[in-house]
Design an enzyme around this catalytic site. Structure first.
Site, mmCIF file in Angstrom:
data_model
loop_
_atom_site.group_PDB
_atom_site.id
_atom_site.type_symbol
_atom_site.label_atom_id
_atom_site.label_comp_id
_atom_site.label_asym_id
_atom_site.label_seq_id
_atom_site.Cartn_x
_atom_site.Cartn_y
_atom_site.Cartn_z
ATOM 1 C CG HIS A 44 3.904 2.011 0.452
ATOM 2 N ND1 HIS A 44 2.644 1.615 0.479
ATOM 3 C CD2 HIS A 44 4.685 1.115 0.146
ATOM 4 C CE1 HIS A 44 2.696 0.270 0.108
ATOM 5 N NE2 HIS A 44 3.854 0.081 -0.195
HETATM 6 C C1 UD1 Z 1 8.660 -2.160 0.510
HETATM 7 C C2 UD1 Z 1 8.681 -2.913 -0.671
HETATM 8 C C3 UD1 Z 1 7.344 -2.770 -1.352
HETATM 9 C C4 UD1 Z 1 6.307 -2.874 -0.481
HETATM 10 C C5 UD1 Z 1 6.561 -2.206 1.142
HETATM 11 C C6 UD1 Z 1 5.449 -2.443 2.161
HETATM 12 C C7 UD1 Z 1 11.049 -3.217 -2.150
HETATM 13 C C8 UD1 Z 1 11.635 -2.905 -3.249
HETATM 14 N N1 UD1 Z 1 9.739 -2.605 -1.649
HETATM 15 O O1 UD1 Z 1 8.809 -0.770 0.140
HETATM 16 O O2 UD1 Z 1 7.189 -3.350 -2.552
HETATM 17 O O3 UD1 Z 1 4.853 -2.472 -0.982
HETATM 18 O O4 UD1 Z 1 7.586 -2.264 1.499
HETATM 19 O O5 UD1 Z 1 5.514 -1.821 3.019
HETATM 20 O O6 UD1 Z 1 11.097 -4.281 -1.459
HETATM 21 N N2 UD1 Z 1 12.060 2.923 6.755
HETATM 22 C C9 UD1 Z 1 11.922 3.159 8.164
HETATM 23 N N3 UD1 Z 1 11.768 2.041 8.941
HETATM 24 C C10 UD1 Z 1 11.401 0.651 8.577
HETATM 25 C C11 UD1 Z 1 11.225 0.437 7.023
HETATM 26 C C12 UD1 Z 1 11.582 1.620 6.433
HETATM 27 O O7 UD1 Z 1 12.364 4.114 8.348
HETATM 28 O O8 UD1 Z 1 11.183 -0.065 9.484
HETATM 29 C C13 UD1 Z 1 12.189 3.624 5.658
HETATM 30 C C14 UD1 Z 1 13.510 3.935 5.330
HETATM 31 O O9 UD1 Z 1 13.846 5.415 5.083
HETATM 32 C C15 UD1 Z 1 13.550 3.342 3.939
HETATM 33 C C16 UD1 Z 1 12.360 3.392 3.471
HETATM 34 O O10 UD1 Z 1 11.414 3.399 4.544
HETATM 35 O O11 UD1 Z 1 14.835 4.018 3.314
HETATM 36 C C17 UD1 Z 1 11.839 2.504 2.355
HETATM 37 O O12 UD1 Z 1 11.860 1.194 3.108
HETATM 38 P P1 UD1 Z 1 12.068 -0.069 1.767
HETATM 39 O O13 UD1 Z 1 11.942 -1.241 2.661
HETATM 40 O O14 UD1 Z 1 13.479 -0.022 0.993
HETATM 41 O O15 UD1 Z 1 10.919 -0.011 0.743
HETATM 42 P P2 UD1 Z 1 9.428 0.373 1.334
HETATM 43 O O16 UD1 Z 1 9.091 1.686 0.610
HETATM 44 O O17 UD1 Z 1 9.208 0.182 2.618
HETATM 45 N N1 UDP Z 2 -1.088 -2.257 7.332
HETATM 46 C C1 UDP Z 2 -1.223 -2.099 8.693
HETATM 47 N N2 UDP Z 2 -0.855 -0.686 9.267
HETATM 48 C C2 UDP Z 2 -0.673 0.287 8.730
HETATM 49 C C3 UDP Z 2 -0.947 0.097 7.255
HETATM 50 C C4 UDP Z 2 -0.962 -1.128 6.558
HETATM 51 O O1 UDP Z 2 -1.361 -3.228 9.424
HETATM 52 O O2 UDP Z 2 -0.571 1.352 9.196
HETATM 53 C C5 UDP Z 2 -1.486 -3.586 6.783
HETATM 54 C C6 UDP Z 2 -2.457 -3.628 5.714
HETATM 55 O O3 UDP Z 2 -3.974 -3.991 6.318
HETATM 56 C C7 UDP Z 2 -2.118 -4.603 4.572
HETATM 57 C C8 UDP Z 2 -0.647 -4.570 4.608
HETATM 58 O O4 UDP Z 2 -0.151 -3.877 6.075
HETATM 59 O O5 UDP Z 2 -2.545 -5.930 5.228
HETATM 60 C C9 UDP Z 2 -0.053 -3.783 3.529
HETATM 61 O O6 UDP Z 2 1.075 -3.454 3.605
HETATM 62 P P1 UDP Z 2 1.742 -2.115 2.484
HETATM 63 O O7 UDP Z 2 0.583 -1.518 2.028
HETATM 64 O O8 UDP Z 2 2.852 -1.518 3.430
HETATM 65 O O9 UDP Z 2 2.299 -2.997 1.522
HETATM 66 P P2 UDP Z 2 1.709 -3.575 -0.166
HETATM 67 O O10 UDP Z 2 0.503 -4.390 0.350
HETATM 68 O O11 UDP Z 2 1.433 -2.518 -0.673
HETATM 69 O O12 UDP Z 2 2.967 -4.381 -0.336
#
Ligand code: UD1
Ligand code: UDP
Length: 358
Positions: free
Chosen positions: A206
């Site tokens: 992601h």
């Molecule tokens: C964010 C964090 C990242 C973290 C990740 C965990 C920032 C800059 N990034 O990244 O560090 O590792 O969360 O998962 O804060 N979206 C949905 N539904 C949701 C959430 C997101 O559809 O509930 C989609 C939207 O299109 C959105 C995209 O995901 O634009 C990215 O979401 P965003 O929260 O901006 O960043 P992440 O990639 O989730």
């Molecule tokens: N995770 C989860 N379900 C999923 C994918 C991830 O419960 O389908 C959990 C995972 O085990 C970990 C956390 O979400 O505890 C990690 O989140 P993510 O990879 O989105 O973010 P990051 O750690 O890279 O910020």
């Protein structure tokens, strides 16, 4: 003490769960949870509040998805009002998301001390949005809860005072230890996905640097597809990655088994029973270690370097041609003794003690 906790993204719900429970059981902390709304899909948010029994947020800023500046700005604006109304003694943030930096900035401008959990992690790559978020947050914080010795030394190298730093270990270890217990499993998870123990790979992707460039993302998918000719791959798709794959039409026929994001208990069990993990997630790199499953990290660098140093995890740059060969040649280590780089799973209690004493 009155504490405002700001959380908004999936990994923050998982990190906050054991801490919030420890606060509540102590009867010494009045915690107010603010959900920023950065993650909002049922499977990215509510699912975790229900499953991990996290206290209901008193406020939800519902900021949703938007550009970095807009998202950070909206959170900043929302939290300022809450801080003024609630007058907390401390504001607590986790990790390195936009919710983290916005919470820390709002509080520090109002002279409310900030506590940062997961302080001191560095990738030394400032192109990552997370790196900027963590550096700024650390430098705004009064309480730096670092998860590892390396994180502590990063903070010291940046001139932060030793007096503010406390290595409590990793709160994710607390969560993992709790929710991998047998009592939480109510059905046969492997059967649900038609998988056999140690005969599949679990994959998650992601990170912005792996999804925003069509070239990199299609290279990743092409290589994973090759791997899936040899071993089953199950891939819970982050909504970010799903949207990009769909909008750019990056998938043809594939054996990869894509599924919706799963809950934490399912995830831990899928990680534990996998032969190995392929991921760019921060949290999953360590969960694999806690559970005894090694990971191929599809990144150029990692913050969790101790696991690469001992060859538990390996880094594979996602933009290289034919990296699938490295994955197919990956040999897992049998019965390696695991050191406790991340504490013993009692980080939340250590954090509570420190906050009460300081
Ligand atoms: C964010 C964090 C990242 C973290 C990740 C965990 C920032 C800059 N990034 O990244 O560090 O590792 O969360 O998962 O804060 N979206 C949905 N539904 C949701 C959430 C997101 O559809 O509930 C989609 C939207 O299109 C959105 C995209 O995901 O634009 C990215 O979401 P965003 O929260 O901006 O960043 P992440 O990639 O989730
Ligand atoms: N995770 C989860 N379900 C999923 C994918 C991830 O419960 O389908 C959990 C995972 O085990 C970990 C956390 O979400 O505890 C990690 O989140 P993510 O990879 O989105 O973010 P990051 O750690 O890279 O910020």
């Amino acid at each position: 003490k009155k504490i405002i906790t700001v959380i908004g993204a999936r990994p923050q719900f998982i990190k906050a769960a054991p801490v919030s429970k420890t606060f509540e059981e102590s009867n010494k902390i009045d915690e107010i949870i603010v959900h920023t709304g950065q993650h909002y899909d049922e499977s990215m948010s509510n699912l975790f509040f229900n499953e991990l029994k996290i206290k209901k947020p008193l406020y939800n800023l519902e900021v949703g998805s938007c550009s970095h500046a807009e998202q950070t700005g909206k959170i900043l604006n929302g939290i300022e009002k809450i801080i003024i109304k609630e007058k907390p003694d401390l504001l607590l943030v986790y990790g390195d998301t936009n919710s983290t930096i916005a919470g820390a900035l709002a509080a520090s401008k109002l002279h409310i001390p900030v506590a940062h959990v997961e302080a001191g992690l560095r990738s030394f790559n400032r192109n990552m949005p997370e790196e900027v978020n963590r550096i700024v947050t650390d430098h705004l914080s009064e309480y730096l809860f670092s998860p590892t010795e390396i994180a502590t030394s990063n903070l010291i190298k940046e001139g932060l005072s030793n007096r503010k730093i406390f290595n409590i270990g990793d709160v994710m270890h607390d969560s993992c230890k709790e929710f991998i217990k047998e009592e939480y499993i109510t059905y046969d998870i492997l059967k649900k996905y038609n998988l056999e123990k140690k005969k599949y790979v679990i994959c998650t992707i992601h990170r912005a640097e792996n999804t925003d460039s069509e070239e990199v993302l299609s290279n990743i998918l092409k290589n994973l597809d090759k791997v899936s000719d040899t071993i089953n791959i199950i891939f819970p798709l982050h909504p970010r990655t799903k949207k990009i794959i769909e909008s750019k039409n990056l998938l043809n026929k594939t054996n990869i088994k894509f599924i919706d994001p799963v809950g934490y208990i399912e995830m831990l069990n899928l990680l534990k029973n996998a032969e190995f993990i392929i991921t760019d997630s921060g949290g999953i790199q360590k969960e694999g270690y806690f559970l005894g499953t090694q990971a191929i990290v599809l990144r150029n660098e990692t913050e969790w370097t101790e696991l690469v140093d001992i060859n538990w995890n390996i880094l594979v740059p996602p933009n290289t041609q034919n990296f699938y060969q490295k994955i197919l040649n990956f040999k897992t280590i049998e019965n390696q003794k695991r050191s406790s780089f991340y504490g013993n799973g009692n980080s939340s209690q250590q954090m509570l003690n420190y906050i009460l004493e300081n």
